[in-house]
Design an enzyme around this catalytic site. Structure first.
Site, PDB file in Angstrom:
ATOM      1  N   LEU A  87       3.089  -0.441   9.049  1.00  0.00           N
ATOM      2  CA  LEU A  87       3.430   0.788   8.338  1.00  0.00           C
ATOM      3  C   LEU A  87       2.732   1.998   8.926  1.00  0.00           C
ATOM      4  O   LEU A  87       3.219   3.121   8.819  1.00  0.00           O
ATOM      5  CB  LEU A  87       3.053   0.667   6.856  1.00  0.00           C
ATOM      6  CG  LEU A  87       3.826  -0.387   6.053  1.00  0.00           C
ATOM      7  CD1 LEU A  87       3.291  -0.443   4.640  1.00  0.00           C
ATOM      8  CD2 LEU A  87       5.311  -0.086   6.055  1.00  0.00           C
ATOM      9  N   GLY A  88       1.589   1.794   9.523  1.00  0.00           N
ATOM     10  CA  GLY A  88       0.858   2.926  10.085  1.00  0.00           C
ATOM     11  C   GLY A  88      -0.531   2.508  10.516  1.00  0.00           C
ATOM     12  O   GLY A  88      -0.975   1.381  10.295  1.00  0.00           O
ATOM     13  N   ASP A 128     -11.588  12.914  -0.223  1.00  0.00           N
ATOM     14  CA  ASP A 128     -10.823  13.148   1.002  1.00  0.00           C
ATOM     15  C   ASP A 128      -9.378  13.490   0.676  1.00  0.00           C
ATOM     16  O   ASP A 128      -8.446  12.929   1.244  1.00  0.00           O
ATOM     17  CB  ASP A 128     -10.899  11.931   1.921  1.00  0.00           C
ATOM     18  CG  ASP A 128     -10.374  12.234   3.323  1.00  0.00           C
ATOM     19  OD1 ASP A 128     -10.409  13.420   3.723  1.00  0.00           O
ATOM     20  OD2 ASP A 128      -9.924  11.309   4.011  1.00  0.00           O
ATOM     21  N   LYS A 151      -3.827  -3.119   4.077  1.00  0.00           N
ATOM     22  CA  LYS A 151      -4.662  -2.387   5.041  1.00  0.00           C
ATOM     23  C   LYS A 151      -5.821  -3.250   5.510  1.00  0.00           C
ATOM     24  O   LYS A 151      -6.646  -3.699   4.708  1.00  0.00           O
ATOM     25  CB  LYS A 151      -5.194  -1.098   4.425  1.00  0.00           C
ATOM     26  CG  LYS A 151      -6.194  -0.372   5.349  1.00  0.00           C
ATOM     27  CD  LYS A 151      -6.736   0.903   4.727  1.00  0.00           C
ATOM     28  CE  LYS A 151      -5.719   2.015   4.857  1.00  0.00           C
ATOM     29  NZ  LYS A 151      -6.290   3.319   4.434  1.00  0.00           N
TER      30      LYS A 151
END
Length: 561
Positions: free
Chosen positions: A28-29, A144, A50
């Site tokens: 996905l990235g 963030d 992730k």
């Protein structure tokens, strides 16, 4: 963004095909913190999986803080948030599995479509403010917030990637005075390396609103370092907001105050935005321009047809690269709390002022009265993936159950327990009015009048400020027995809500005499609290809380595998 409507990139020869029982289907990235893959639970729920970068995963301080932060973020529930459904910090590389829904990051949208119409910006900011309110209510600060961490979907905007940034601050990569964040979206206090509160996220959201509406950063043009220096100097030189539309200028002025205490609250911001948008915040029919909605629809269709995973690589270097990544644990037994659940798409280009950079040296503020920005390390993630908090190693049930015992990494079946201490008396007294008591079960130790939000290393807090409650900072379950195996099973299969409100405690329904509570502590031990007596609140008011006292005994085991 490459312009393609297909957000699913086939796995490369070096990508893993399986991790901790999750079958990885596509990429996905990828960002500075790790690589994100599409996977599914055994029940068929899509997740964004992730895998944290090796240099973080091999740092013991990161692992410890990462575990604390994702457990804290697991308490976060609300609309416009992407829940994390599973995580692990014990394997060769830590990972997080988040609910997945396709969409576009705001960074991608600004790069491909340009600024958004003002009503859409107000709706975006108002919903993001609601999400931040939920995050802050769980005593978590995002730290963030940036366009790459706001996802736009057909069912609204979502805030993602809360829960990892603070963990990265504890690593060897940042020990020398470093701070984590994206410089051009930091608050002044964060840019100066000072403690941050919920107000820091509000400042970041104000910067995002300005860029989303006009493409212009309130602090002008230039690189991330230059913008961070100007942000740090806000107290002496406030940004010029005169060229922004009047309705937006009011929002920016209230978000971008130099002093954190002077900034608008998230609740106030949501109300302001709903009024300015001219429609309910959660009315998403046509909330974005038609070309953008069409792009999102095509991405949703692409995500509904995930590609078949590529064959397992036979190259020795690929196998070596991912050695140790196939330790199997069971995927989560329960789905996300608040559908729909978004996930992010990879970003190749950044919106104005969005592109992250690493500042190898300190940011020197060129004003005598402004402190030196010692060192800023960009948010490790450029916007790929999702983060947050969740249960880990939970036993699956029903459709999510593993096909065989070998497929289940249930800690209660694999772990060994060594007694540290047994039946230590511990009385949790109701806090006085407007105070709280934090509890460290590993020590064990009570911290009466503990500071709000200062709960690192704690397992629970009994508080009489705001929404008075007994709050569990690590997942707390009810046990049907007093053996360590029964205790761990209680953690995995009968987890209590993250907070028990005053009214429920006074009714005596959740915690009665004889209740056995269990949790895996912030230090990775197994703790068991047996409630031996419940003392009702004293009559007569005064400064005493009107919640009960709990008389308990505490037993602690060290977990080894």
């Amino acid at each position: 963004m490459n312009g393609s409507d297909d957000i699913l990139t086939p796995l490369s020869p070096l990508d893993p095909r399986e991790a901790s029982g999750y079958r990885l289907l596509a990429r996905l990235g990828e960002g500075g913190m790790g690589t994100v893959y599409l996977s599914r639970t055994r029940g068929g729920q899509p997740v964004a999986f992730k895998v944290i970068r090796r240099e973080y995963g091999q740092d013991p301080d990161f692992r410890r803080r990462f575990e604390q932060e994702v457990r804290a973020a697991r308490r976060v529930q609300g609309y416009h948030l992407v829940p994390v459904v599973d995580h692990d910090t014990t394997g060769p590389l830590p990972w997080i599995a988040s609910a997945f829904v396709p969409g576009l990051t705001l960074a991608d949208v600004l790069a491909s479509f340009g600024p958004l119409p003002l009503p859409a910006v107000f709706q975006l900011v108002g919903c993001a403010a609601r999400a931040l309110g939920s995050i802050h209510a769980a005593e978590v600060v995002h730290r963030d917030l940036k366009p790459a961490n706001i996802l736009l979907g057909s069912t609204g905007p979502y805030v993602i990637d809360f829960g990892i940034a603070r963990a990265a601050e504890s690593t060897q990569l940042t020990h020398s005075g470093g701070i984590v964040g994206t410089p051009q979206y930091m608050s002044p206090e964060q840019a100066l390396g000072e403690p941050v509160t919920a107000a820091a996220d509000v400042f970041s959201l104000g910067l995002i609103a300005a860029v989303a509406a006009t493409g212009r950063h309130p602090y002008g043009e230039g690189g991330a370092t230059a913008l961070a220096v100007r942000i740090a100097n806000t107290g002496r030189a406030a940004p010029d907001l005169s060229e922004y539309p009047a309705a937006l200028r009011t929002l920016l002025e209230r978000c971008l105050a130099a002093e954190p205490a002077a900034r608008i609250t998230t609740d106030e911001l949501a109300v302001l935005c709903e009024r300015a948008a001219g429609r309910p915040l959660r009315a998403f029919d046509g909330w974005l321009p038609a070309p953008l909605m069409e792009r999102i629809a095509r991405r949703e269709a692409a995500a509904a047809r995930p590609p078949e995973p590529t064959p397992t690589p036979t190259r020795p270097d690929a196998d070596a690269h991912w050695s140790g990544q196939s330790t199997v644990t069971a995927p989560p037994r329960r789905g996300p709390a608040h559908p729909p659940q978004p996930a992010q798409a990879p970003s190749a280009r950044s919106a104005p002022g969005v592109r992250p950079v690493v500042l190898a040296a300190g940011l020197a503020v060129a004003v005598a009265l402004t402190a030196v920005v010692t060192r800023a390390i960009v948010s490790p993630d450029g916007g790929a993936g999702a983060s947050g908090g969740s249960q880990t190693d939970r036993k699956p049930t029903g459709a999510s159950a593993p096909a065989s015992p070998a497929a289940s990494g249930s800690p209660s079946k694999q772990a060994a327990y060594t007694l540290v201490f047994e039946d230590k008396p511990l009385t949790l007294r109701a806090p006085a009015f407007n105070t709280g008591t934090h509890v460290d079960l590993d020590a064990p130790k009570l911290f009466p009048d503990g500071k709000i939000g200062v709960t690192d290393g704690m397992e629970l807090t009994y508080q009489d400020w705001g929404d008075a409650d007994l709050r569990f900072l690590t997942p707390m379950g009810k046990s049907g027995g007093t053996t360590p195996e029964a205790c761990r099973t209680g953690v995995d299969t009968d987890t209590l809500p993250a907070a028990l409100p005053r009214k429920d405690l006074n009714l005596g329904t959740p915690l009665a005499k004889g209740t056995v509570l269990c949790t895996v502590t912030s230090e990775g031990n197994l703790a068991m609290l047996r409630i031996t007596d419940v003392v009702p609140p004293a009559k007569g008011g005064g400064l005493s809380s009107d919640m009960p006292d709990y008389v308990t005994t505490l037993t602690l085991w060290k977990i080894s595998k």
